[in-house]
Design an enzyme around this catalytic site. Structure first.
Site, PDB file in Angstrom:
ATOM      1  N   ASP A   1      -8.109  -5.643  -0.056  1.00 48.67           N
ATOM      2  CA  ASP A   1      -8.431  -6.242  -0.868  1.00 48.67           C
ATOM      3  C   ASP A   1      -8.174  -7.781  -0.671  1.00 48.67           C
ATOM      4  OD1 ASP A   1      -7.596  -3.476  -3.095  1.00 48.67           O
ATOM      5  OD2 ASP A   1      -9.559  -4.309  -2.562  1.00 48.67           O
TER       6      ASP A   1
ATOM      7  N   HIS B   1       0.936  -1.114  -0.073  1.00 49.68           N
ATOM      8  CA  HIS B   1       0.072  -0.002  -0.026  1.00 49.68           C
ATOM      9  C   HIS B   1       0.796   1.309   0.010  1.00 49.68           C
ATOM     10  CE1 HIS B   1      -3.086   2.785   1.114  1.00 49.68           C
ATOM     11  NE2 HIS B   1      -3.987   1.895   0.715  1.00 49.68           N
TER      12      HIS B   1
HETATM   13  C1  SDX Z   1      -6.346  -0.045  -2.964  1.00 51.55           C
HETATM   14  O1  SDX Z   1      -4.372   4.746  -2.166  1.00 51.55           O
HETATM   15  C2  SDX Z   1      -5.329   3.878  -1.462  1.00 51.55           C
HETATM   16  O2  SDX Z   1      -5.819   4.482  -0.669  1.00 51.55           O
HETATM   17  C3  SDX Z   1      -6.192   2.642  -2.184  1.00 51.55           C
HETATM   18  C4  SDX Z   1      -6.958   1.770  -1.461  1.00 51.55           C
HETATM   19  C5  SDX Z   1      -8.200   2.619  -1.126  1.00 51.55           C
HETATM   20  O3  SDX Z   1      -8.836   2.224  -0.122  1.00 51.55           O
HETATM   21  O4  SDX Z   1      -8.534   3.349  -1.840  1.00 51.55           O
HETATM   22  O5  SDX Z   1      -6.336   1.517  -0.142  1.00 51.55           O
HETATM   23  C6  SDX Z   1      -7.317   0.581  -2.115  1.00 51.55           C
HETATM   24  O6  SDX Z   1      -6.064   0.366  -4.048  1.00 51.55           O
HETATM   25  C7  SDX Z   1      -5.613  -0.934  -2.292  1.00 51.55           C
HETATM   26  C8  SDX Z   1      -4.261  -1.420  -2.886  1.00 51.55           C
HETATM   27  C9  SDX Z   1      -5.056  -2.532  -4.044  1.00 51.55           C
HETATM   28  N1  SDX Z   1      -3.638  -3.023  -4.903  1.00 51.55           N
HETATM   29  C10 SDX Z   1      -2.940  -4.189  -4.703  1.00 51.55           C
HETATM   30  O7  SDX Z   1      -3.133  -5.200  -3.902  1.00 51.55           O
HETATM   31  C11 SDX Z   1      -1.847  -4.357  -5.859  1.00 51.55           C
HETATM   32  C12 SDX Z   1      -0.767  -5.040  -5.703  1.00 51.55           C
HETATM   33  N2  SDX Z   1      -0.159  -3.942  -4.750  1.00 51.55           N
HETATM   34  C13 SDX Z   1       0.902  -3.173  -5.478  1.00 51.55           C
HETATM   35  O8  SDX Z   1       0.826  -2.964  -6.997  1.00 51.55           O
HETATM   36  C14 SDX Z   1       1.401  -1.879  -4.721  1.00 51.55           C
HETATM   37  O9  SDX Z   1       1.707  -2.326  -3.404  1.00 51.55           O
HETATM   38  C15 SDX Z   1       0.575  -0.670  -4.780  1.00 51.55           C
HETATM   39  C16 SDX Z   1       0.192  -0.276  -6.119  1.00 51.55           C
HETATM   40  C17 SDX Z   1      -0.761  -0.747  -3.872  1.00 51.55           C
HETATM   41  C18 SDX Z   1       1.304   0.532  -4.017  1.00 51.55           C
HETATM   42  O10 SDX Z   1       2.279   0.745  -4.970  1.00 51.55           O
HETATM   43  P1  SDX Z   1       3.582   2.004  -4.607  1.00 51.55           P
HETATM   44  O11 SDX Z   1       3.252   2.591  -3.379  1.00 51.55           O
HETATM   45  O12 SDX Z   1       3.671   2.654  -5.873  1.00 51.55           O
HETATM   46  O13 SDX Z   1       4.606   1.026  -4.330  1.00 51.55           O
HETATM   47  P2  SDX Z   1       5.937   0.588  -5.450  1.00 51.55           P
HETATM   48  O14 SDX Z   1       5.079  -0.050  -6.537  1.00 51.55           O
HETATM   49  O15 SDX Z   1       6.865   1.547  -5.580  1.00 51.55           O
HETATM   50  O16 SDX Z   1       6.404  -0.950  -4.597  1.00 51.55           O
HETATM   51  C19 SDX Z   1       7.559  -0.444  -3.521  1.00 51.55           C
HETATM   52  C20 SDX Z   1       8.381  -1.787  -3.819  1.00 51.55           C
HETATM   53  C21 SDX Z   1       8.780  -2.338  -4.998  1.00 51.55           C
HETATM   54  O17 SDX Z   1       9.956  -2.982  -5.127  1.00 51.55           O
HETATM   55  P3  SDX Z   1      11.495  -2.527  -5.115  1.00 51.55           P
HETATM   56  O18 SDX Z   1      11.316  -1.727  -6.240  1.00 51.55           O
HETATM   57  O19 SDX Z   1      11.561  -1.346  -3.984  1.00 51.55           O
HETATM   58  O20 SDX Z   1      12.391  -3.251  -5.189  1.00 51.55           O
HETATM   59  O21 SDX Z   1       7.637  -2.875  -3.175  1.00 51.55           O
HETATM   60  C22 SDX Z   1       7.480  -3.765  -4.282  1.00 51.55           C
HETATM   61  C23 SDX Z   1       7.670  -3.125  -5.419  1.00 51.55           C
HETATM   62  O22 SDX Z   1       8.074  -4.075  -6.628  1.00 51.55           O
HETATM   63  N3  SDX Z   1       5.927  -4.196  -4.212  1.00 51.55           N
HETATM   64  C24 SDX Z   1       5.568  -5.634  -4.268  1.00 51.55           C
HETATM   65  C25 SDX Z   1       4.214  -5.488  -4.066  1.00 51.55           C
HETATM   66  N4  SDX Z   1       3.663  -4.030  -3.868  1.00 51.55           N
HETATM   67  C26 SDX Z   1       4.901  -3.381  -4.101  1.00 51.55           C
HETATM   68  N5  SDX Z   1       6.250  -6.566  -4.719  1.00 51.55           N
HETATM   69  C27 SDX Z   1       5.310  -7.675  -4.843  1.00 51.55           C
HETATM   70  N6  SDX Z   1       3.946  -7.769  -4.411  1.00 51.55           N
HETATM   71  C28 SDX Z   1       3.163  -6.621  -4.310  1.00 51.55           C
HETATM   72  N7  SDX Z   1       2.148  -6.564  -4.020  1.00 51.55           N
END
Ligand code: SDX
Length: 429
Positions: free
Chosen positions: A363, A306
């Site tokens: 989720d 998140h």
């Molecule tokens: C919602 O914003 C809100 O409030 C949203 C929400 C709401 O109520 O409105 O809470 C609802 O959208 C919840 C999120 C649902 N999405 C998912 O579950 C999809 C999977 N999650 C990711 O795609 C991700 O965690 C996000 C999109 C939720 C957040 O992305 P960020 O903040 O841009 O983080 P990032 O992509 O920069 O990740 C940081 C690191 C990265 O690794 P490094 O580059 O540092 O090595 O964490 C890793 C990412 O690769 N990472 C994950 C991961 N999420 C982040 N690695 C594996 N699996 C994951 N799910």
């Protein structure tokens, strides 16, 4: 305002106002930065940029705190219902007895949609994704209220709020019926919001739907937990579209489209599809964790991570508890719940997830409860939208009432070609 900050650019000092919120969030106000210094700021994904001041929802991502108008979501999930929580978010206070009855009656009394709209559904293939239908139908609702579309007239907006809250729920249920080739089930004005929804989803002309109070309570809890989340992607979309003075229906339809993305609300559908694949192909949990850590795998552990929560998403905790209670009470054994728990345990003990503070988000478990209710996977994001609707409305109203009325229009840093001449066709390579 709480004093001044200072920024030094090209050796010159610029004083900028500093703002501190009621929960000690600190901000540098850069409204005058470009006109004073010629500089803009750049912030990919707006991770460090406040778009507005808001009094609706407070999140502390480090402590895992979420409050609507100051009230913890754990208390609302336990003691309130979705209609009352919607009132709280939109009008700022819990309703008294009279206000709550009036609001409920408004929602019950405006649950039907125009008969002409029901014909719209026949144009869609039964395989149409219900989020496509929902956004189109919500935008089309504007056609039936031409005299109430001025976003700056509170009387007109107040006329629309209960109608939109109630009709979007009806549209969602109708889209499910149409996808099944069944006739729509009309709402009953003597039923509450959630009972009406479940009946419109699962009753048929051949047999009534037995309203199950446990399912009604679980649905109220899920909708409450999804009701708002400050400046998330879809809410920011509703605010930005609304800032052009687009009407309420158009702004909400845009929010529905933003929520559809798998990185956002679409994740709840992706989580269950991921769990179903793991179960079907008997993929070991540690292999899933390995793939999630491998950047080249193109795989992410959906329902994890998140932008704001760097601790447990408090909503995930409540949903997981309700999930356990509901399935145990109903005697439902869902292998996906066991897989989800195993995945959570494996991920939370792995350094990759711990270092990045990746925890289950809202989720991760919600789909298991929706499955227990009989709601199909492709409707999960629609359920998220039904829950988030009062939050979107509250922010849209707050922006028009408390904002400065300026259209949202971010700047950019141009990195393209500098000036160059037009090249006639016969001189091109
Ligand atoms: C919602 O914003 C809100 O409030 C949203 C929400 C709401 O109520 O409105 O809470 C609802 O959208 C919840 C999120 C649902 N999405 C998912 O579950 C999809 C999977 N999650 C990711 O795609 C991700 O965690 C996000 C999109 C939720 C957040 O992305 P960020 O903040 O841009 O983080 P990032 O992509 O920069 O990740 C940081 C690191 C990265 O690794 P490094 O580059 O540092 O090595 O964490 C890793 C990412 O690769 N990472 C994950 C991961 N999420 C982040 N690695 C594996 N699996 C994951 N799910």
């Amino acid at each position: 305002m709480s004093g001044m900050g200072e920024i030094i650019l090209d050796g010159k000092s610029y004083k900028l106002p500093v703002l501190v919120g009621t929960e000690k969030e600190k901000a540098v106000d850069i409204t005058k930065l470009r006109q004073d210094s010629g500089y803009i700021t750049l912030d990919s994904g707006y991770g460090n940029t406040g778009a507005c001041k808001s009094a609706i929802t407070f999140i502390d991502g480090d402590l895992g705190i979420l409050r609507y108008r100051g009230i913890p979501i754990e208390e609302l999930a336990d003691k309130s219902d979705f209609v009352e929580t919607s009132y709280l978010l939109i009008y700022g206070q819990l309703p008294n007895r009279t206000q709550r009855e009036e609001f409920r009656n408004l929602l019950s009394g405006h649950a039907m949609i125009h008969e002409g709209m029901i014909k719209f559904f026949d144009g869609y293939p039964t395989t149409a994704h219900p989020m496509a239908i929902l956004s189109a139908m919500v935008c089309s609702l504007s056609s039936y209220y031409p005299e109430h579309l001025d976003p700056n007239d509170p009387t007109q907006v107040n006329h629309l709020v209960p109608r939109l809250l109630s009709k979007m729920r009806t549209i969602a249920a109708y889209s499910y019926k149409k996808s099944k080739g069944q006739p729509v089930i009309y709402p009953k004005s003597d039923l509450d919001y959630c009972s009406n929804f479940l009946r419109m989803m699962f009753a048929t002309p051949a047999e009534e739907y037995q309203i199950d109070p446990d399912m009604v309570k679980a649905l109220n809890v899920l909708l409450i937990l999804h009701a708002d989340h400050e400046q998330n992607c879809s809410t920011s979309t509703v605010r930005l579209v609304g800032s052009s003075d687009a009407n309420l229906f158009a702004s909400i339809a845009a929010g529905i489209c933003a929520l559809w993305g798998p990185k956002h609300g679409g994740a709840n559908q992706e989580v269950v599809e991921m769990l179903e694949l793991i179960e079907k192909e008997k993929v070991p949990v540690k292999e899933i964790v390995r793939r999630a850590k491998d950047k080249n795998s193109g795989f992410r552990l959906m329902g994890f991570g998140h932008r704001v929560y760097k601790n447990f998403d408090p909503r995930a905790k409540v949903i997981k508890t309700y999930c356990d209670k509901l399935l145990a009470k109903k005697g439902i054994k869902d292998p996906l719940l066991d897989i989800a728990k195993e995945l959570e345990e494996a991920a939370l003990s792995d350094d990759f997830f711990k270092e990045r503070k990746l925890y289950p988000n809202v989720d991760f478990y919600s789909g298991v409860i929706y499955r227990a209710m009989g709601i199909p996977t492709d409707m999960f994001t629609v359920m998220f939208a039904l829950g988030r609707l009062p939050g979107w409305i509250a922010h849209w109203i707050e922006m028009h009432r408390d904002g400065d009325g300026r259209i949202g229009r971010p700047r950019q840093v141009y990195v393209g070609d500098t000036q160059r001449p037009y090249i006639p066709m016969d001189q091109r390579k």
